[in-house]
Design a protein around this motif. Structure first.
Motif, PDB file in Angstrom:
ATOM      1  N   ALA A 132       0.847  -1.196   0.000  1.00 42.87           N
ATOM      2  CA  ALA A 132       0.000   0.000   0.000  1.00 42.87           C
ATOM      3  C   ALA A 132       0.884   1.249   0.000  1.00 42.87           C
ATOM      4  CB  ALA A 132      -0.934  -0.011   1.206  1.00 42.87           C
ATOM      5  N   PHE A 133       1.936   1.223   0.794  1.00 42.05           N
ATOM      6  CA  PHE A 133       2.885   2.333   0.829  1.00 42.05           C
ATOM      7  C   PHE A 133       3.558   2.510  -0.529  1.00 42.05           C
ATOM      8  CE2 PHE A 133       7.340   3.644   1.447  1.00 42.05           C
ATOM      9  CZ  PHE A 133       7.143   4.914   1.983  1.00 42.05           C
ATOM     10  N   VAL A 134       4.014   1.414  -1.133  1.00 40.71           N
ATOM     11  CA  VAL A 134       4.675   1.475  -2.440  1.00 40.71           C
ATOM     12  C   VAL A 134       3.745   2.102  -3.474  1.00 40.71           C
ATOM     13  CG1 VAL A 134       5.524   0.032  -4.352  1.00 40.71           C
ATOM     14  CG2 VAL A 134       6.286  -0.401  -2.001  1.00 40.71           C
ATOM     15  N   ASN A 135       2.484   1.705  -3.478  1.00 40.57           N
ATOM     16  CA  ASN A 135       1.530   2.280  -4.428  1.00 40.57           C
ATOM     17  C   ASN A 135       1.297   3.762  -4.174  1.00 40.57           C
ATOM     18  OD1 ASN A 135       1.003   0.034  -6.100  1.00 40.57           O
ATOM     19  ND2 ASN A 135      -0.291  -0.847  -4.509  1.00 40.57           N
ATOM     20  N   ALA A 136       1.284   4.176  -2.920  1.00 43.99           N
ATOM     21  CA  ALA A 136       1.119   5.596  -2.609  1.00 43.99           C
ATOM     22  C   ALA A 136       2.345   6.393  -3.054  1.00 43.99           C
ATOM     23  CB  ALA A 136       0.856   5.776  -1.112  1.00 43.99           C
ATOM     24  N   VAL A 137       3.531   5.839  -2.861  1.00 42.48           N
ATOM     25  CA  VAL A 137       4.752   6.499  -3.332  1.00 42.48           C
ATOM     26  C   VAL A 137       4.718   6.617  -4.852  1.00 42.48           C
ATOM     27  CG1 VAL A 137       7.275   6.309  -3.536  1.00 42.48           C
ATOM     28  CG2 VAL A 137       6.161   5.840  -1.351  1.00 42.48           C
ATOM     29  N   ALA A 138       4.251   5.578  -5.523  1.00 43.07           N
ATOM     30  CA  ALA A 138       4.147   5.615  -6.984  1.00 43.07           C
ATOM     31  C   ALA A 138       3.194   6.723  -7.438  1.00 43.07           C
ATOM     32  CB  ALA A 138       3.677   4.259  -7.514  1.00 43.07           C
ATOM     33  N   TRP A 139       2.125   6.929  -6.708  1.00 44.62           N
ATOM     34  CA  TRP A 139       1.163   7.988  -7.047  1.00 44.62           C
ATOM     35  C   TRP A 139       1.820   9.365  -6.907  1.00 44.62           C
ATOM     36  CZ3 TRP A 139      -3.064   8.122  -9.690  1.00 44.62           C
ATOM     37  CH2 TRP A 139      -3.895   9.244  -9.620  1.00 44.62           C
ATOM     38  N   ILE A 140       2.573   9.565  -5.834  1.00 44.37           N
ATOM     39  CA  ILE A 140       3.300  10.828  -5.648  1.00 44.37           C
ATOM     40  C   ILE A 140       4.296  11.024  -6.790  1.00 44.37           C
ATOM     41  CG2 ILE A 140       5.043  12.001  -4.228  1.00 44.37           C
ATOM     42  CD1 ILE A 140       3.630  10.724  -1.782  1.00 44.37           C
ATOM     43  N   ALA A 141       5.060   9.991  -7.090  1.00 40.48           N
ATOM     44  CA  ALA A 141       6.072  10.071  -8.147  1.00 40.48           C
ATOM     45  C   ALA A 141       5.435  10.419  -9.482  1.00 40.48           C
ATOM     46  CB  ALA A 141       6.829   8.751  -8.243  1.00 40.48           C
ATOM     47  N   HIS A 142       4.309   9.829  -9.769  1.00 35.60           N
ATOM     48  CA  HIS A 142       3.599  10.122 -11.018  1.00 35.60           C
ATOM     49  C   HIS A 142       3.157  11.589 -11.050  1.00 35.60           C
ATOM     50  CE1 HIS A 142       1.013   9.602 -14.466  1.00 35.60           C
ATOM     51  NE2 HIS A 142       0.016  10.126 -13.769  1.00 35.60           N
ATOM     52  N   GLY A 143       2.584  12.063  -9.955  1.00 37.85           N
ATOM     53  CA  GLY A 143       2.107  13.441  -9.891  1.00 37.85           C
ATOM     54  C   GLY A 143       3.214  14.470  -9.994  1.00 37.85           C
ATOM     55  N   GLU A 144       4.363  14.152  -9.439  1.00 42.18           N
ATOM     56  CA  GLU A 144       5.498  15.079  -9.452  1.00 42.18           C
ATOM     57  C   GLU A 144       6.413  14.844 -10.657  1.00 42.18           C
ATOM     58  OE1 GLU A 144       5.915  17.691  -7.554  1.00 42.18           O
ATOM     59  OE2 GLU A 144       4.199  17.242  -6.278  1.00 42.18           O
ATOM     60  N   ASP A 145       6.194  13.776 -11.383  1.00 46.00           N
ATOM     61  CA  ASP A 145       7.057  13.376 -12.499  1.00 46.00           C
ATOM     62  C   ASP A 145       8.515  13.290 -12.045  1.00 46.00           C
ATOM     63  OD1 ASP A 145       7.590  12.498 -15.077  1.00 46.00           O
ATOM     64  OD2 ASP A 145       7.881  14.512 -15.860  1.00 46.00           O
ATOM     65  N   HIS A 146       8.687  12.666 -10.882  1.00 50.21           N
ATOM     66  CA  HIS A 146      10.021  12.474 -10.300  1.00 50.21           C
ATOM     67  C   HIS A 146       9.995  11.121  -9.601  1.00 50.21           C
ATOM     68  CE1 HIS A 146      13.953  13.922  -9.158  1.00 50.21           C
ATOM     69  NE2 HIS A 146      13.722  13.555  -7.912  1.00 50.21           N
ATOM     70  N   HIS A 147      10.740  10.163 -10.112  1.00 51.36           N
ATOM     71  CA  HIS A 147      10.556   8.769  -9.739  1.00 51.36           C
ATOM     72  C   HIS A 147      11.734   8.215  -8.944  1.00 51.36           C
ATOM     73  CE1 HIS A 147       8.222   9.755 -13.314  1.00 51.36           C
ATOM     74  NE2 HIS A 147       7.282   9.079 -12.682  1.00 51.36           N
ATOM     75  N   PRO A 148      11.441   7.576  -7.813  1.00 49.60           N
ATOM     76  CA  PRO A 148      12.503   7.008  -6.982  1.00 49.60           C
ATOM     77  C   PRO A 148      12.874   5.601  -7.429  1.00 49.60           C
ATOM     78  CG  PRO A 148      10.419   6.610  -5.920  1.00 49.60           C
ATOM     79  CD  PRO A 148      10.125   7.408  -7.186  1.00 49.60           C
TER      80      PRO A 148
END
Length: 109
Positions: free
Chosen positions: A53-69
């Motif tokens: 669930a955390f990984v998916n939330a991080v992915a959502w942030i990364a998508h919104g910011e267009d900056h991927h960890p």
């Protein structure tokens, strides 16, 4: 310094942040550390479902910011690692995303 949660990532070019700027920004974020040319933090969870669930939330942030960890995922943990490839090191974008990642959880992990 501006509140990192209120900022958004922008396309970055040029040079990475200086060591002094990196340390100043790291002091604002609990648990994040310098790891080579990136910043990283390991988050721990009670089980695999919480981790994912955390990984998916991080992915959502990364998508919104267009900056991927880079993410390293285990059963009960996830290490999140940010750097900015376009500058060859660390930029303010990494700290913006780190702060937004921390904000996903009610307490620091």
């Amino acid at each position: 310094m501006k509140n990192l949660l209120q900022q958004h990532c922008e396309n970055r070019t040029g040079s990475p942040m200086t060591a002094a700027d990196i340390q100043a920004h790291l002091s604002r974020l609990a648990g994040w550390r310098l790891a080579g040319d990136a910043i990283e933090k390991t988050f721990r969870f009670g089980n695999f479902h919480e981790t994912m669930a955390f990984v998916n939330a991080v992915a959502w942030i990364a998508h919104g910011e267009d900056h991927h960890p880079d993410l390293q995922i285990g059963y009960d943990r996830c290490t999140v690692r940010f750097n900015t490839h376009s500058v060859g090191g660390i930029s303010i974008n990494d700290f913006i995303c780190a702060a937004k990642t921390d904000a996903l959880l009610p307490v620091a992990h």
